[in-house]
Write an enzyme that holds these catalytic residues in place. Sequence first.
Site, PDB file in Angstrom:
ATOM      1  NE  ARG A 251     -57.843 -39.613   3.380  1.00  0.00           N
ATOM      2  CZ  ARG A 251     -56.931 -39.525   4.274  1.00  0.00           C
ATOM      3  NH1 ARG A 251     -55.670 -38.819   4.030  1.00  0.00           N
ATOM      4  NH2 ARG A 251     -56.965 -40.003   5.604  1.00  0.00           N
ATOM      5  CG  ASP A 422     -57.956 -34.601  16.597  1.00  0.00           C
ATOM      6  OD1 ASP A 422     -57.264 -34.113  15.975  1.00  0.00           O
ATOM      7  OD2 ASP A 422     -58.451 -35.717  16.575  1.00  0.00           O
ATOM      8  CG  ASN A 509     -63.014 -35.056  10.071  1.00  0.00           C
ATOM      9  OD1 ASN A 509     -61.636 -35.006   9.555  1.00  0.00           O
ATOM     10  ND2 ASN A 509     -63.014 -35.612  11.106  1.00  0.00           N
ATOM     11  CD1 TRP A 510     -61.029 -37.013   7.149  1.00  0.00           C
ATOM     12  CD2 TRP A 510     -61.374 -37.508   4.789  1.00  0.00           C
ATOM     13  NE1 TRP A 510     -61.282 -38.468   6.672  1.00  0.00           N
ATOM     14  CE2 TRP A 510     -61.558 -38.716   5.492  1.00  0.00           C
ATOM     15  CE3 TRP A 510     -60.961 -37.455   3.378  1.00  0.00           C
ATOM     16  CZ2 TRP A 510     -61.727 -39.897   4.860  1.00  0.00           C
ATOM     17  CZ3 TRP A 510     -61.337 -38.425   2.831  1.00  0.00           C
ATOM     18  CH2 TRP A 510     -61.699 -39.658   3.497  1.00  0.00           C
TER      19      TRP A 510
END
Length: 654
Positions: A251, A422, A509-510
């Site tokens: 990233r 999750d 999410n991320w």
Amino acid sequence: MLQRVILAIFLLSATAAAQTPVDGPTAYATRCAVCHGGDGNGSERAPGIVSALPRATDAQLGAIIRLGTEGGMPPQTMPDTELAVLIAHLRTMQAPAARRGRGPRQGTIRLSDGTQVEGLVIGESSFDINIRTDDGKTSRFIRQGTSETFSRASILPKKDWVDYDNGDNNRYLDATQINRDNVKNMTLRWMYPVLNHARLENTPVVVDGIMYVTGWNEAWALDAVTGRRIWNYGQDRSDGLISEAGRSANRGVALDDNHVYMVTDHAHLLALDRWTGERVWDTEMADYKQQYAATAAPLVVGDLVIAGIAGGEEGVRGFLDAYDAKTGKLAWRFWTIPTRDDPEAATWIGSALEHGCGATWLTGAYDASLDLLYWTVGNPCPDYDGSERLGDNLYTNSVLALRPTTGELVWYYQFTPHDTHDWDAQQPTVLVDTVWRGQQRKLMLQSSRNGMFYVLDRTDGKVLLAEKTFDRVNWNKGLDATGRPILTEGSEATPEGTIICPGAGGGSNWQSTAYNPQTKLFYVTLTEGCANYKSITQDFELGRRYFGGTAARAGDRARYVRAFNIETGEKVWDFPLRGTGRNGSGTLTTAGGLVFSGEEGGGFMALDAATGEKLWSVDLNQSWSASPMSYVVGGKQFVSIAGQVGFFTFGLPD
Ligand code: HEC
């Protein structure tokens, strides 16, 4: 007779080979190029091999070369020494750096004031030139018309994008040059193609006119105005990693005055020279043979480099590390999963603790005013089966507030105790200082994978607001006075399967989220959906993903870019994301009143930050796995995002 001639030729060539050892490029040219092409990109006789090389180990390549394949690759006999140099040469062919044209040359240019600049010509066009001087630094010069006289390109005025989420993690750039009125004129300014990277998840960092980006075990410094390469660092990719790191996820970088820091797929932290890209130090954070990996951009805090770990479905024991920026020596480690002897082990009843995961694969944030480092922690393992880890499973699915010099825990908040979905907490922590419900506050915003939007007081971790991001979120009935979620009946994964919302990918999410101080809105790409969560008893096995179940999509699913009011948690507007493509992109917002994001149809777009109306888009046919950012160099604003095939940068026409 003929046989004897052949034998003679054979003997002759055999002795010749023994006398002059063949080098790698020669071996390739004589044995492979006829079919695979001089550059490995294929010919009418055989397919290209360049993109296949990173996937094959040396042993596998050796076997292909020696044994051939059924599909028409002929077997080749050669000495071990030649095979070794040939494989070493193949490895250089896979690095894009080695395949990009001519190398730098020495050059001198004359400036309009009569002075001369001498150095390595790193990049050149009809209108400008990049020169690296003896101090290692590369500058850009602009040609005056068609003459041989140049002027130094100005970096100022500038607005840097200093780290992964830009300082306070707001994904906000205080620049108005590109705005609601003129964004319709925005156009592609440059693109930097990157081959052989299955997926680019990078957010560029731009400081002083240079952009630093990463791919799979590679980094590039690019001129932020032209995209031209200043340097490239690359190293071998690792074998045997089963997580995203083994499929190219990386990233980005962190910077300090002289270094660029990045992680590798096999959980090393590297310091590169900021001006030349040469490796300064290389520290192994953990053993990748245990499926430890790394994907997150590091974060520089003072003299320390903070780096997280991946492996959150592979049964590792999670931690967050701080390293001395000068030497690469470990300064402290915070284990996110306790040992049996730690008090937190009381929150892990059963046999799962030793492989409890709790990875730290998304970059955190640092607040200098409180001297606190915030970092989020991933899901417990096995993901969907909670039966061997009864209890809250600290510190999974939490945000940690740590003292950055020592790693001491100051406070934590666990979004999802004892998770079986999750729903790791790897969503950005957005730090906002504002008047909130009439009071000046230090806030932390997070749109969680568990489907809730949270506003915390980041001085002590108290929850100020927790609202559902969409109506179907059904696992909790709000929070109790301590901030703990009150669970609904049947909110856990079971062997028979239970339908719970949101689905496994979240909620959020991320991907990046953004806060705009002008609109006072929080922007997020969100999925409304549910999943059938089934638990399965699974023993831990090294090299196999440790899910302990499945989560199959149940019912409709819809995706949006959504704006939230941070005082009420209410939705203010929605932009529906429609299309058949993959859009793993987040949001960026600017003082120009804009929100940028990828589109499911493969495009890239700008929305009105106040209303969500689409103001501009371009069809690029990319699968997005990265989030956008913006910067100003030489008084010009740019917006940049990594696609599938490279880095795209947009701006207004000159
Ligand atoms: C006579 C032509 C020919 C020569 C010479 C040749 N190859 Fe091949 N190679 C092929 C063909 C055809 C295939 C595709 C085979 C298949 O699909 O099974 C192939 C496949 C490969 C692959 C697998 C690619 C993938 O996508 O999995 C590799 C690696 C490879 N070759 C390397 C080499 C190397 C290294 C050399 C030189 C030592 C070489 N080849 C020489 C024809 C050739």
